[in-house]
Each structure stands twice: as C-alpha cells, then as structure tokens.
Design an enzyme around this catalytic site. Structure first.
Site, PDB file in Angstrom:
ATOM      1  N   ASP A  64       0.877  -1.170   0.000  1.00 16.00           N
ATOM      2  CA  ASP A  64       0.000   0.000   0.000  1.00 16.00           C
ATOM      3  C   ASP A  64       0.913   1.218   0.000  1.00 16.00           C
ATOM      4  O   ASP A  64       1.636   1.464   0.972  1.00 16.00           O
ATOM      5  CB  ASP A  64      -0.879  -0.020   1.245  1.00 16.00           C
ATOM      6  CG  ASP A  64      -1.843   1.157   1.323  1.00 16.00           C
ATOM      7  OD1 ASP A  64      -1.650   2.142   0.574  1.00 16.00           O
ATOM      8  OD2 ASP A  64      -2.787   1.108   2.135  1.00 16.00           O
ATOM      9  N   SER A 142      -0.839  13.237 -15.410  1.00 14.57           N
ATOM     10  CA  SER A 142      -2.077  13.342 -16.178  1.00 14.57           C
ATOM     11  C   SER A 142      -2.124  14.706 -16.843  1.00 14.57           C
ATOM     12  O   SER A 142      -1.406  15.638 -16.441  1.00 14.57           O
ATOM     13  CB  SER A 142      -3.277  13.192 -15.230  1.00 14.57           C
ATOM     14  OG  SER A 142      -4.478  13.598 -15.836  1.00 14.57           O
ATOM     15  N   TYR A 155      -7.669  15.519  -7.560  1.00 16.34           N
ATOM     16  CA  TYR A 155      -6.856  14.808  -8.548  1.00 16.34           C
ATOM     17  C   TYR A 155      -5.834  15.759  -9.173  1.00 16.34           C
ATOM     18  O   TYR A 155      -4.637  15.456  -9.209  1.00 16.34           O
ATOM     19  CB  TYR A 155      -7.768  14.216  -9.613  1.00 16.34           C
ATOM     20  CG  TYR A 155      -7.055  13.333 -10.619  1.00 16.34           C
ATOM     21  CD1 TYR A 155      -6.465  12.146 -10.219  1.00 16.34           C
ATOM     22  CD2 TYR A 155      -6.983  13.691 -11.959  1.00 16.34           C
ATOM     23  CE1 TYR A 155      -5.813  11.324 -11.134  1.00 16.34           C
ATOM     24  CE2 TYR A 155      -6.342  12.880 -12.882  1.00 16.34           C
ATOM     25  CZ  TYR A 155      -5.748  11.696 -12.467  1.00 16.34           C
ATOM     26  OH  TYR A 155      -5.095  10.897 -13.374  1.00 16.34           O
ATOM     27  N   SER A 156      -6.294  16.931  -9.637  1.00 12.33           N
ATOM     28  CA  SER A 156      -5.369  17.891 -10.233  1.00 12.33           C
ATOM     29  C   SER A 156      -4.323  18.339  -9.228  1.00 12.33           C
ATOM     30  O   SER A 156      -3.133  18.420  -9.547  1.00 12.33           O
ATOM     31  CB  SER A 156      -6.130  19.110 -10.769  1.00 12.33           C
ATOM     32  OG  SER A 156      -6.705  18.851 -12.025  1.00 12.33           O
ATOM     33  N   ALA A 157      -4.758  18.630  -8.008  1.00 14.33           N
ATOM     34  CA  ALA A 157      -3.814  19.089  -6.982  1.00 14.33           C
ATOM     35  C   ALA A 157      -2.736  18.046  -6.716  1.00 14.33           C
ATOM     36  O   ALA A 157      -1.552  18.368  -6.593  1.00 14.33           O
ATOM     37  CB  ALA A 157      -4.572  19.417  -5.695  1.00 14.33           C
ATOM     38  N   SER A 158      -3.144  16.780  -6.636  1.00  9.82           N
ATOM     39  CA  SER A 158      -2.172  15.722  -6.345  1.00  9.82           C
ATOM     40  C   SER A 158      -1.198  15.530  -7.492  1.00  9.82           C
ATOM     41  O   SER A 158      -0.010  15.251  -7.274  1.00  9.82           O
ATOM     42  CB  SER A 158      -2.898  14.412  -6.031  1.00  9.82           C
ATOM     43  OG  SER A 158      -3.589  13.911  -7.167  1.00  9.82           O
ATOM     44  N   LYS A 159      -1.680  15.684  -8.724  1.00 10.17           N
ATOM     45  CA  LYS A 159      -0.799  15.521  -9.881  1.00 10.17           C
ATOM     46  C   LYS A 159       0.137  16.714 -10.041  1.00 10.17           C
ATOM     47  O   LYS A 159       1.303  16.556 -10.432  1.00 10.17           O
ATOM     48  CB  LYS A 159      -1.620  15.301 -11.149  1.00 10.17           C
ATOM     49  CG  LYS A 159      -2.408  13.982 -11.147  1.00 10.17           C
ATOM     50  CD  LYS A 159      -1.515  12.764 -10.983  1.00 10.17           C
ATOM     51  CE  LYS A 159      -2.272  11.451 -11.141  1.00 10.17           C
ATOM     52  NZ  LYS A 159      -1.407  10.274 -10.995  1.00 10.17           N
TER      53      LYS A 159
END
Length: 272
Positions: A64, A142, A155-159
C-alpha cells in the site's frame, strides 16, 4: 535480438490493473526483471504467473503506497531479489469526480495520500539504488497535472504536487545522472474512473465517459517506455496533452473555458 530493457530491474506501483499492469507486462516482455506492487496480492500473482508463462521474469510484492514502511519493504525486497533498481514507475493512483463545494475534505486527503505521498515514499526508498544505476524515475501524472480539471480538484492538486516534487528531485540530481520523467496520459481506457471517489468518498462505480475512442493502457505503456529509453523530461501522449501544454502558455483563460465545456458535457456532470 537484444530486448530494449534486457536485465533492467523495474518496479511498477499500481500494477494490478490498467496502465500499471500494461507497463509491467510490456517491460517484462522487453527483458526487464519486473516487480509488480499493489494492494491486490491475488491479482498480482495471477499477472506474474502469466508473465512467467510467456517467458518473462517478474515478482509480486503486496504494498500500500500510502504506508511508508510498505514502500521501504517493497524496495528492500526488490534489491533482495534482483540486486538493485534501474527503473521506478510511480503509477498507483486514484481519481475523483465532485465539485469542491460538495466534496468531503477526507476525499482530497485520500487523493494526496495515494497520488502524491505514494510517489514521495517510493522515491525516498528507491533513490539510492536509482542514483547508483543512473536509472529512471517516472511519475504517471495526467493532463490534469498540466492544467486544472474542473470536478477533479483533489486529482489535479495531487498531480501538480507530484510534478513539482519530481522536477525538484531532477534538479537536485543533475550531477548524479538520474533521469526523471513526468508522463501525462490523457483520458485512457482503464479502471481509474471506476474507482474514482465521489463527493462523499464512495467509489463512482462506472465511468461517465465513452471509452471507445480513448487510448488503451497498452498504448500508454509503449509511449512511456519509449520516453524512458529517450530519457525524456516530459512525456505527452496525444493531441489533447500537447494542445493543453501549448495553449496554456499563450491563452490560459481560453483553456479554462474549454476545459469547463468539455467536462460539463459529461453525463451527470457535477458542473452546472
């Protein structure tokens, strides 16, 4: 004929499905000793059996990526099995679909834990081996990591965070021969949207998009592998990614409007 990744040692996270599975299979077919990591041990063992039956070399390690100790154990096991690490592909990822107005903040924490911290932990424990081998560190980002994607704030913030982290690691290792590549697929026919989190953190369960015209995970894997061989910095996959990268430089407000229109056309879009 010598295979392109003959005897290279590659670690792929999120390898139980989608792009990660496709990368693991393709690398093994090209001669790499491939370590597949994910939480689903049963699926990993099945894929490894199929790789070996086809003449490849692979091993499965249940891990994990949100657990730093599990990431350390993954790298230690890889070195124990194969003596080092030449390629680390941080592919484990989670998506979401909800407006920021509505989303539970725990969803954003979960996205950061998997997409960003999973990359950080794996990189931390693989870095000494990658430095010794002058190897490749790859993050599967991405198009959402190039420009904000409405309805996908976490999602955008993490990428974006992944990209900033990897670019800084690249700069710090300029004199150590480490190759760092950020790969940015567009919408890909994979399982990521099935497990995407909704506003309350429950899985979406089905994709809202027609995947018939999307790139396949196998196509993405081949492009990523070519990028590794060419030691590229940024790997854009298709027109969508290249156009986003170009237009953002000259007409970012126009790109905002286009992204809004595209995402608003999705069935049951959270955008009004």
């Amino acid at each position: 004929m010598k295979k392109r990744f003959e005897n290279k040692v590659a670690v792929v996270t999120g390898a139980s499905s989608g792009i990660g599975e496709a990368l693991a299979r393709a690398l093994a077919a090209e001669g790499a000793h491939t370590v597949l990591a994910a939480r689903n041990a049963t699926r990993l063992e099945q894929i490894v059996s199929e790789i070996r039956a086809a003449g490849g070399e692979a091993a499965a390690v249940q891990a994990d990526v949100t657990d730093p100790e599990a990431c350390k154990a993954l790298m230690d096991r890889t070195v124990e099995l194969y003596g080092g690490i030449d390629i680390l592909i941080c592919n484990a990822g989670l998506s979401m679909r909800a407006l920021f107005d509505d989303v539970d903040l725990a969803v954003l924490h979960r996205l950061m834990d998997v997409n960003f911290w999973g990359t950080v932990y794996c990189t931390k424990y693989a870095l000494p081996m990658l430095q010794r081998s002058h190897g490749s560190l790859v993050g599967i980002s991405s198009v959402a990591g190039l420009h904000g994607l409405p309805g996908r704030t976490g999602y955008s913030a993490s990428k974006y965070a992944m990209t900033g982290f990897l670019e800084t690691v690249r700069i710090e290792n300029i004199k150590k021969g480490l190759h760092v590549m950020v790969a940015c697929p567009g919408f890909t026919a994979s399982n990521v949207r099935f497990s995407a989190l909704t506003a309350d953190g429950s899985p979406q369960g089905e994709t809202p998009r027609n995947e018939a015209g999307m790139m396949t995970a196998e196509q993405v894997a081949q492009i990523v592998m070519r990028g590794i061989l060419r030691r590229k910095r940024l790997c854009l996959m298709e027109f969508e990614g290249r156009a986003t990268h170009f237009i953002k430089k000259f007409a970012p407000a126009f790109l905002d409007r286009m992204f809004y229109k595209v995402m608003a056309r999705e069935p049951d879009s959270p955008l009004k």
